[in-house]
Design an enzyme around this catalytic site. Structure first.
Site, short mmCIF file in Angstrom:
data_model
loop_
_atom_site.label_atom_id
_atom_site.label_comp_id
_atom_site.label_asym_id
_atom_site.label_seq_id
_atom_site.Cartn_x
_atom_site.Cartn_y
_atom_site.Cartn_z
N GLN A 78 0.85 -1.19 0.00
CA GLN A 78 0.00 0.00 0.00
C GLN A 78 0.88 1.24 0.00
O GLN A 78 1.30 1.72 1.05
CB GLN A 78 -0.94 0.02 1.21
CG GLN A 78 -1.89 1.20 1.14
CD GLN A 78 -2.92 1.19 2.25
OE1 GLN A 78 -3.08 0.23 2.97
NE2 GLN A 78 -3.63 2.29 2.35
N PHE A 79 1.14 1.77 -1.20
CA PHE A 79 2.06 2.91 -1.30
C PHE A 79 1.52 4.14 -0.61
O PHE A 79 2.29 4.99 -0.15
CB PHE A 79 2.41 3.20 -2.77
CG PHE A 79 1.39 4.02 -3.52
CD1 PHE A 79 1.56 5.39 -3.63
CD2 PHE A 79 0.29 3.42 -4.09
CE1 PHE A 79 0.63 6.15 -4.32
CE2 PHE A 79 -0.64 4.17 -4.79
CZ PHE A 79 -0.48 5.54 -4.90
N THR A 80 0.20 4.27 -0.45
CA THR A 80 -0.36 5.46 0.19
C THR A 80 0.03 5.55 1.66
O THR A 80 -0.02 6.62 2.25
CB THR A 80 -1.89 5.52 0.05
OG1 THR A 80 -2.47 4.38 0.67
CG2 THR A 80 -2.30 5.60 -1.41
#
Length: 145
Positions: A78-80
């Site tokens: 989850q890059f966010t």
């Protein structure tokens, strides 16, 4: 590397209505990779994930680890999670690793987990995923490595 741990009674991740990973009781971990993260940090994170005491013992105290209970581990990229949200009303992703680097480190994390634990599942890097879970407690922790 950032890891948002959620103690769950069940969790699954799907891509285009296909379940690509699922566990029963254990940990759902959302993983954010940062630019300076390395395979050594991925291994350190696995060690922490498997040994972090966040499951109840017979007295109701958080004294047991994922290894102790033999639970499942679901790792979801989850890059966010690595977003910079310090100012303004829109997140900046300059603190997240570039996709190629993030993919390599996430794959190191998954492989290290599979080498050390029997019940490991993963999300699909770069895909739009739907994650469903039942948070147990709720118990949620943010770890950094």
């Amino acid at each position: 590397m950032l890891a948002l741990l959620q103690r769950v009674t069940q969790a699954r991740v799907s891509v285009a209505d296909e379940v690509v990973g699922q566990i029963g009781s254990g940990l759902l971990v959302l993983v954010g990779v940062q630019p300076d993260d390395s395979p050594a940090q991925a291994q350190r994170m696995v060690d922490r994930l498997l040994g972090y005491r966040m499951f109840d013992d017979a007295d109701g105290r958080m004294n047991l680890s994922l290894t102790d209970i033999g639970g499942g581990l679901l790792l979801v990229p989850q890059f966010t999670l690595a977003a910079d949200t310090d100012s303004g009303r829109r997140p900046s992703f300059t603190s997240a690793a570039e996709p190629a680097h993030a993919r390599a480190i996430f794959e190191c994390l998954v492989q290290a987990a599979r080498n050390s634990h029997r019940a490991v599942a993963g999300g699909r890097f770069g895909a739009t995923m739907q994650v469903s879970l039942t948070n147990d407690g709720p118990v949620t922790f943010l770890l950094r490595a």
